[in-house]
Every structure is written in structure tokens, then in C-alpha cells.
Design a protein around this motif. Structure first.
Motif, PDB file in Angstrom:
ATOM      1  N   TYR A  66      -4.229   3.858  -5.984  1.00 14.72           N
ATOM      2  CA  TYR A  66      -3.977   4.803  -4.906  1.00 14.72           C
ATOM      3  C   TYR A  66      -3.957   6.219  -5.462  1.00 14.72           C
ATOM      4  CZ  TYR A  66      -2.520   0.455  -2.798  1.00 14.72           C
ATOM      5  OH  TYR A  66      -2.493  -0.832  -2.346  1.00 14.72           O
ATOM      6  N   TRP A  67      -4.590   7.111  -4.695  1.00 10.77           N
ATOM      7  CA  TRP A  67      -4.755   8.492  -5.116  1.00 10.77           C
ATOM      8  C   TRP A  67      -4.423   9.445  -3.978  1.00 10.77           C
ATOM      9  CZ3 TRP A  67      -6.412  10.001 -10.028  1.00 10.77           C
ATOM     10  CH2 TRP A  67      -6.821   8.956 -10.873  1.00 10.77           C
TER      11      TRP A  67
ATOM     12  N   GLN B 151       0.841  -1.187   0.000  1.00 14.15           N
ATOM     13  CA  GLN B 151       0.000   0.000   0.000  1.00 14.15           C
ATOM     14  C   GLN B 151       0.878   1.240   0.000  1.00 14.15           C
ATOM     15  OE1 GLN B 151      -2.898  -0.085   3.092  1.00 14.15           O
ATOM     16  NE2 GLN B 151      -3.892   1.797   2.453  1.00 14.15           N
ATOM     17  N   VAL B 152       0.378   2.305  -0.586  1.00 14.36           N
ATOM     18  CA  VAL B 152       1.127   3.545  -0.645  1.00 14.36           C
ATOM     19  C   VAL B 152       0.179   4.713  -0.411  1.00 14.36           C
ATOM     20  CG1 VAL B 152       0.864   3.730  -3.151  1.00 14.36           C
ATOM     21  CG2 VAL B 152       2.746   4.907  -2.026  1.00 14.36           C
ATOM     22  N   GLN B 153       0.638   5.699   0.304  1.00 19.54           N
ATOM     23  CA  GLN B 153      -0.114   6.935   0.519  1.00 19.54           C
ATOM     24  C   GLN B 153       0.565   8.056  -0.248  1.00 19.54           C
ATOM     25  OE1 GLN B 153      -0.244   7.112   4.853  1.00 19.54           O
ATOM     26  NE2 GLN B 153      -2.348   6.348   4.805  1.00 19.54           N
ATOM     27  N   LEU B 154      -0.245   8.900  -0.855  1.00 21.68           N
ATOM     28  CA  LEU B 154       0.267   9.947  -1.726  1.00 21.68           C
ATOM     29  C   LEU B 154      -0.197  11.317  -1.248  1.00 21.68           C
ATOM     30  CD1 LEU B 154      -0.626   8.188  -5.109  1.00 21.68           C
ATOM     31  CD2 LEU B 154       1.575   8.151  -3.913  1.00 21.68           C
ATOM     32  N   GLU B 155       0.676  12.294  -1.352  1.00 18.91           N
ATOM     33  CA  GLU B 155       0.333  13.660  -0.970  1.00 18.91           C
ATOM     34  C   GLU B 155       0.914  14.625  -1.984  1.00 18.91           C
ATOM     35  OE1 GLU B 155       1.459  14.782   2.950  1.00 18.91           O
ATOM     36  OE2 GLU B 155       0.505  16.742   2.838  1.00 18.91           O
TER      37      GLU B 155
ATOM     38  N   ALA C  92      -1.058   6.109  -8.213  1.00 16.94           N
ATOM     39  CA  ALA C  92      -0.102   5.018  -8.361  1.00 16.94           C
ATOM     40  C   ALA C  92      -0.807   3.757  -8.850  1.00 16.94           C
ATOM     41  CB  ALA C  92       0.597   4.746  -7.038  1.00 16.94           C
ATOM     42  N   ARG C  93      -0.172   3.019  -9.760  1.00 16.34           N
ATOM     43  CA  ARG C  93      -0.757   1.788 -10.292  1.00 16.34           C
ATOM     44  C   ARG C  93       0.306   0.700 -10.353  1.00 16.34           C
ATOM     45  NH1 ARG C  93       0.804   0.843 -15.455  1.00 16.34           N
ATOM     46  NH2 ARG C  93       1.927   2.579 -16.436  1.00 16.34           N
TER      47      ARG C  93
END
Length: 123
Positions: free
Chosen positions: A112-113, A1-5, A98-99
Motif C-alpha cells: 500500500y502506497w 487493506q489500508v489507505q495512506l495519505e 505499508a507492508r
């Protein structure tokens, strides 16, 4: 999982430039293809640019080709969107995403957005 800012949005005059950043959490950033999308008021979210996991291949919407540049720094877990010669029609909320697989042009391929950053270009 990834978190984006995302960061770097703001108000700019037509012809100006902005650089958006997308900071990712986690240690697997280099496993993801990254994309930038935008959504203007009353319009659907649309593809802007994408970059491969290693950063060697980039893709652009026709409307931004030659003006925008997508890049990434896997050591910093960050993707960028350099936007030059901005036009009022570039005004939108810009999202990074992210894909792991699927078409780089398709919203549905991105798992992920980020929350988005507002870009406003005045005429």
C-alpha cells in the motif's frame, strides 16, 4: 487493506527542517511495517527509512542517517518522518508505504502506497 495519505511537504531552504506525516485508515495500522521512499525527477523511487510494527526498530538509507528520524504513533494511525539539515539533493516526492512481510528495504514488499508529497529544498 489500508489507505495512506501523506502531508507536510513544501519548500524549505537548505539546512531547514520538515516533518512529514502519513495518516492511515483502518483499524490494523499496527499490523504493518511502515516505510518512506522518495523519487527525484528522472530517478527511480528509493528507500529512505522504515520502522517496525511496534516502532522499536528503525532503518535508514545511508544518505539520510543522522538527519532523518522515522517514528509512528499507533494510537493515531500515523507515521512520521522528521527531516533535519535538509539538502538540495533531498528534493523529491516522498511516499509512505505499508507492508505486512518482506524486506523493509524493498519497494516490492510494500502493498500500500500514498499519493506522495513534494519536498523541495532550495540552495
Amino acid at each position: 487493506q489500508v489507505q495512506l495519505e501523506e502531508s507536510g511537504g513544501g519548500l524549505v531552504q537548505a539546512g531547514g527542517s520538515l516533518r512529514l506525516s502519513c495518516a492511515a485508515s483502518g483499524r490494523t495500522f499496527s499490523s504493518y511495517g511502515m516505510g518512506w521512499f522518495r523519487q527525484a525527477p528522472g530517478k527511480e523511487r528509493a528507500f529512505v527509512a522504515a520502522i517496525s510494527r511496534g516502532g522499536t526498530t528503525t532503518y535508514y538509507a545511508d544518505s539520510v542517517k543522522g538527519r532523518f528520524t522515522i517514528s509512528r504513533d499507533n494510537a493515531k494511525n500515523t507515521a512520521y518522518l522528521q527531516m533535519n539539515t535538509l539538502k538540495p539533493e533531498d528534493t523529491a516526492v516522498y511516499y509512505c508505504a505499508a507492508r505486512l512481510a518482506g524486506s523493509q528495504y524493498s519497494l516490492g514488499a510494500y502493498a500500500y502506497w500514498g499519493q506522495g508529497t513534494q519536498v523541495t529544498v532550495s540552495s
